[in-house]
Enzyme design. Structure first.
Site, PDB file in Angstrom:
ATOM      1  CG  LEU A 197      -3.516  10.692  -4.882  1.00  0.00           C
ATOM      2  CD1 LEU A 197      -2.667  11.846  -5.165  1.00  0.00           C
ATOM      3  CD2 LEU A 197      -3.357   9.499  -5.382  1.00  0.00           C
ATOM      4  CG  HIS A 198      -4.452   6.402   1.492  1.00  0.00           C
ATOM      5  ND1 HIS A 198      -5.547   6.407   0.681  1.00  0.00           N
ATOM      6  CD2 HIS A 198      -4.446   5.606   2.374  1.00  0.00           C
ATOM      7  CE1 HIS A 198      -5.890   5.191   0.762  1.00  0.00           C
ATOM      8  NE2 HIS A 198      -5.335   4.604   1.750  1.00  0.00           N
ATOM      9  NE  ARG A 199      -2.242   1.928   0.066  1.00  0.00           N
ATOM     10  CZ  ARG A 199      -3.771   1.767   0.229  1.00  0.00           C
ATOM     11  NH1 ARG A 199      -4.344   1.917  -0.714  1.00  0.00           N
ATOM     12  NH2 ARG A 199      -4.036   1.469   1.291  1.00  0.00           N
ATOM     13  CG  HIS A 229      -5.406   9.699   4.177  1.00  0.00           C
ATOM     14  ND1 HIS A 229      -4.297   9.785   5.018  1.00  0.00           N
ATOM     15  CD2 HIS A 229      -5.937   8.630   4.112  1.00  0.00           C
ATOM     16  CE1 HIS A 229      -4.461   8.709   5.745  1.00  0.00           C
ATOM     17  NE2 HIS A 229      -5.557   7.838   5.221  1.00  0.00           N
ATOM     18  CG  ASP A 271      -3.187   6.157  -3.384  1.00  0.00           C
ATOM     19  OD1 ASP A 271      -4.108   6.248  -2.751  1.00  0.00           O
ATOM     20  OD2 ASP A 271      -1.995   6.731  -3.311  1.00  0.00           O
TER      21      ASP A 271
END
Ligand code: UDP
Length: 355
Positions: A197-199, A229, A271
Site C-alpha cells: 500500500l502506498h497511494r 513503502h 494499491d
C-alpha cells in the site's frame, strides 16, 4: 543520443528492457532523477536487474509534488548535453516522468512516453495528472493495452504517434522470475497473502489505513507479508496504529524477493499499478483497494478485482481465492518482448518512420 529517464521504483523495471534492447548502448544516456534514493527503493533494483550505473543522477530526493517536479525540471535542464539528445524517453506516471517531458519539449527534443494512455479517470490521483499532461506533450506514445489508444484519441492525440509495443514491466518479470524463485523459495509455514500500500488515498489518512489493517485482522486464517513503502511506514509510525498479529511488517523488499513471494501468494492485496499487472501475469488473485484502476485489462482479462471499501476486503479475498485460474491468462503483448518492440519504435521514429 537518447535520454532514458528513470527516477522511482516502478520505473526501473520498465526502463531495463529498453536499455537491453537498444542496439548501440553508447547512444543511451541513462538519467536517474533521484526521486527514490535509498538502497531499498533504488540501488537494490540496479543490482538485481543488472541495470548499468546511471550516467547522471540528479539527486532530487523527497519533497512535495511541486518542489520535486520543479527540482527535477531545473536539474534535468542543467544536465542537458550539447548537442541536445535526439529524444527523451520517459516511463510510467511519476513526477520525474512529467518533469523531464516538460523540459524536453521546451528544448524541442521529441518525447517518447512508454506506458502511455493509461487512465483511471480519477484526477485526484497525482499520477493521473502526470499521465494526462505527459501524453499531451509526447510525440511517440507507446501503449501497453488497447484501451490506451482510445483514451489518447479521445484526448485528441494523433493516431500516427501511437504504437502498441506491449508491457515492458512484464519483460523484466519473465526474465527474472526463475532466478527469483530459485533464490527465494516459498516461505515455510503454509499459505500466505502479500500486501502493498502506498497511494496517498489509502495511507495518508489514519482512519482509512486503520480500517484496512482491521480488515486484514479479520482474515486471521491467513498471515500476510507486508513490505512497507517509506511513505506508509512513516505514517504507521507517526500515528502509532496497531498492526494485527497476522500481519508481518517489513522494509520494502528487493525485486527478486518480492516477485518470488508474489508468485507463491494465495492472494495479493494492493494499491500498486505494477502489482496489478504482475499478479495478472502470474495468475495470482489480486484485490486492489481502490475505486478505480488505470489498468482495466487486469480486471477484464486478469485476476484483479477492485475493492473501494476496506470493509469489503475479507469478502473480496474469499471470492478471489475461489476464482484462481488454472493457468495465467494470456494478455496480448504482455509476452516478454516489449523491450525489442520499444527499441524498434524509437529507431523508426528517429529515422522518420512513424512521424
Ligand atoms: N516491488 C518490489 N518490492 C516491494 C514492493 C514492490 O520490488 O517491496 C515491485 C513490484 O514487483 C513492481 C513494482 O515494485 O515491479 C511496483 O512499484 P510500486 O508499487 O512502487 O509503484 P506503482 O506500480 O504503483 O507505480
Amino acid at each position: 543520443m537518447i535520454d532514458l529517464i528513470c527516477g522511482a521504483r516502478p520505473n526501473f523495471m520498465k526502463i531495463d528492457p529498453v536499455v537491453r534492447a537498444v542496439r548501440d548502448p553508447s547512444r543511451i544516456r541513462l538519467v536517474h532523477t533521484g526521486q527514490h534514493y535509498d538502497h531499498a527503493m533504488s540501488q537494490s533494483f540496479f543490482d538485481e536487474l543488472g541495470l548499468p550505473r546511471p550516467d547522471v543522477n540528479l539527486g532530487v530526493g523527497s519533497a512535495s509534488i511541486t518542489v520535486q517536479t520543479a527540482t527535477v525540471m531545473q536539474r534535468y535542464e542543467e544536465s542537458l548535453p550539447e548537442p541536445l539528445p535526439e529524444m527523451t524517453v520517459v516511463v510510467g506516471d511519476v513526477n520525474s516522468t512529467l518533469a523531464c517531458a516538460l523540459v524536453a519539449v521546451r528544448h524541442g527534443i521529441p518525447v517518447c512516453h512508454v506506458e502511455s494512455g493509461l487512465r483511471s479517470g480519477d484526477r485526484t490521483m497525482p499520477e493521473e495528472i502526470n499521465r494526462i499532461l505527459t501524453d499531451q506533450i509526447s510525440d511517440l506514445m507507446l501503449i501497453t493495452s488497447p484501451e490506451a489508444r482510445e483514451n489518447l484519441m479521445t484526448e485528441g492525440r494523433p493516431a500516427q504517434g501511437i504504437v502498441m509495443t506491449g508491457n515492458p514491466m512484464i519483460d523484466t518479470l519473465m526474465r527474472l522470475l526463475p532466478v527469483a524463485r530459485e533464490k527465494h523459495p516459498a516461505p515455510p509455514g503454509g499459505p500466505f497473502g502479500l500486501v502493498t500500500l502506498h497511494r496517498p488515498s489509502n495511507v495518508d489518512e489514519p482512519g482509512r489505513l486503520a480500517s484496512i489493517l482491521s480488515s486484514l485482522a479479520g482474515l486471521s486464517h491467513l498471515r500476510f507479508f507486508f513490505p512497507v513503502h517509506p511513505r506508509t511506514g512513516g505514517n504507521l509510525e507517526q500515528w502509532g496504529l496497531e498492526v494485527p498479529a497476522n500481519v508481518l511488517l517489513g522494509p520494502p523488499m528487493s525485486y527478486l524477493a518480492f516477485t518470488s513471494l508474489e508468485s507463491f501468494a494465495e492472494v495479493v492485496i494492493t494499491d500498486s499499478g505494477g502489482v496489478q499487472e504482475e499478479t495478472t501475469v502470474l495468475g495470482v488473485p489480486c484485490v486492489t483497494v481502490r475505486p478505480n484502476t488505470e489498468r482495466p485489462i487486469t480486471v477484464e482479462l486478469g485476476t484483479n478485482v477492485l475493492c473501494p471499501d476496506p470493509a469489503g476486503i475479507p469478502d473480496a479475498v474469499a471470492r478471489q481465492i475461489g476464482r484462481r485460474p488454472g493457468s495465467p491468462p494470456d494478455i496480448p503483448f504482455w509476452d516478454g518482448r516489449a523491450g525489442g518492440r520499444i527499441a524498434s519504435a524509437l529507431e523508426s521514429f528517429m529515422t522518420g518512420g512513424s512521424r
